[in-house]
Scaffold this motif. Sequence first.
Motif, PDB file in Angstrom:
ATOM      1  N   THR A 144      61.094 -25.713  29.776  1.00 50.93           N
ATOM      2  CA  THR A 144      60.826 -25.758  28.337  1.00 50.93           C
ATOM      3  C   THR A 144      59.557 -24.963  28.037  1.00 50.93           C
ATOM      4  O   THR A 144      59.496 -24.193  27.074  1.00 50.93           O
ATOM      5  N   HIS A 147      60.187 -21.292  28.220  1.00 47.49           N
ATOM      6  CA  HIS A 147      60.964 -20.800  27.071  1.00 47.49           C
ATOM      7  C   HIS A 147      60.158 -20.787  25.776  1.00 47.49           C
ATOM      8  O   HIS A 147      60.479 -20.031  24.868  1.00 47.49           O
ATOM      9  N   THR A 148      59.167 -21.672  25.681  1.00 47.47           N
ATOM     10  CA  THR A 148      58.554 -21.850  24.355  1.00 47.47           C
ATOM     11  C   THR A 148      57.046 -21.637  24.289  1.00 47.47           C
ATOM     12  O   THR A 148      56.521 -21.433  23.197  1.00 47.47           O
ATOM     13  N   SER A 188      67.494 -12.154  20.187  1.00 46.17           N
ATOM     14  CA  SER A 188      67.836 -13.425  20.801  1.00 46.17           C
ATOM     15  C   SER A 188      68.289 -13.233  22.251  1.00 46.17           C
ATOM     16  O   SER A 188      68.356 -14.168  23.019  1.00 46.17           O
ATOM     17  N   GLU A 213      68.042 -18.110  26.380  1.00 47.86           N
ATOM     18  CA  GLU A 213      67.548 -19.366  26.938  1.00 47.86           C
ATOM     19  C   GLU A 213      68.703 -20.189  27.516  1.00 47.86           C
ATOM     20  O   GLU A 213      68.547 -20.891  28.505  1.00 47.86           O
ATOM     21  N   LYS A 214      69.873 -20.085  26.890  1.00 52.06           N
ATOM     22  CA  LYS A 214      71.014 -20.907  27.316  1.00 52.06           C
ATOM     23  C   LYS A 214      71.547 -20.506  28.691  1.00 52.06           C
ATOM     24  O   LYS A 214      72.287 -21.262  29.306  1.00 52.06           O
ATOM     25  N   ASN A 295      76.186 -21.207  23.008  1.00 56.67           N
ATOM     26  CA  ASN A 295      75.714 -21.877  21.794  1.00 56.67           C
ATOM     27  C   ASN A 295      76.154 -23.336  21.706  1.00 56.67           C
ATOM     28  O   ASN A 295      75.729 -24.066  20.819  1.00 56.67           O
ATOM     29  N   ASP A 299      69.401 -27.136  23.928  1.00 55.71           N
ATOM     30  CA  ASP A 299      68.180 -26.399  24.256  1.00 55.71           C
ATOM     31  C   ASP A 299      67.476 -27.098  25.405  1.00 55.71           C
ATOM     32  O   ASP A 299      67.630 -28.296  25.609  1.00 55.71           O
TER      33      ASP A 299
END
Length: 314
Positions: A144, A147-148, A188, A213-214, A295, A299
């Motif tokens: 996480t 990714h962020t 993206s 990210e997926k 999708n 997340d």
Amino acid sequence: KSFLRNGGILLEDLIASSNGKCNPIRNFSAEELITATNNFHSSHSILTCCIYKGYLDDRPIIVKKFKSLTRGEDEVRSHAIRDIVIATQMSNHKNVLKLLGCCLEFPVPALVHEYAANGPLNDHEFLPWKIRLRIAKELAHALTYLHTALSRPVIHRDIGSHSIFLDQDFVPKFSNFSISITIPPHQSHASDGRKYTSVYSDPEYMESGSVTEKSDVYSFGVLLLNFITGKKDESDVWSRKYQTLVRYVKDHVVNKRGTKIVDPNILREGGGDGQAQQVEAFLTLALACTRNKGNERPDMIDVAKELRRIEKSI
Ligand SMILES: *[C@@H]1O[C@H](CO)[C@@H](O)[C@H](O)[C@H]1NC(C)=O
């Protein structure tokens, strides 16, 4: 010559991706590392390739030194540098193998890391359920963060039990960011024209060559399935019939034989109803992570939250 060439590329990548924030790492000389590892003696090798145990002032370290194959050297070099650049930014996270510094005097830069006494996660088949659950939760937190929390989202792209180390307390540490890729601004997806495939790879990435990210969420889901089934080896008998671990598990779940896939070592612990519920929720989460369409996967932050909830449920 190597120093200048490596240093130039490293600096460029470091500046581009640290976005003005400074990340000090130490510069080691070749001589220091040769002494520390007894000249990269194979008996100091932790994995089959490139990773050595060494000692600096009696403190154990891990040295990653890549073989300089003349063909493909540019690629191996950019991998090593990418690893330095991302590891530097992630190094303060407690679930990342801390980077102490690097050595630019070899044709391909070497990395110097803190030591991890329990070696690669790969080597551990029979960890107790509680430990597997904690390891999964901590890894989800680190992903996480990747990714962020950096200046741009970074996709690991090589999640698997081969890229995770365990320290003396079985705290997991991500160790290899060499093919991690940054999502460019206002986009993206990311792609560098190369496909690195493994048993953990997202089917959408395998088809299109571009990651989100997926894609990491999918690989993480496969890792969760490793934890729950105790299986990872493709050469198992089951893999001939089902080809992938994901298909093997999905087939059993669809046919209401979901409990059959749980590692007998977990069942033998006799953890009662509470543990059985944890295992079930964990399996549900792993299946959500490994949905075919990116999708439709959660997340990473939601995966981390769910694992925290599952852990606290007992
Ligand atoms: C890191 O990952 C890359 C890509 O999978 C692989 O080629 C390389 O050997 C790994 N390096 C180490 C030191 O594990």
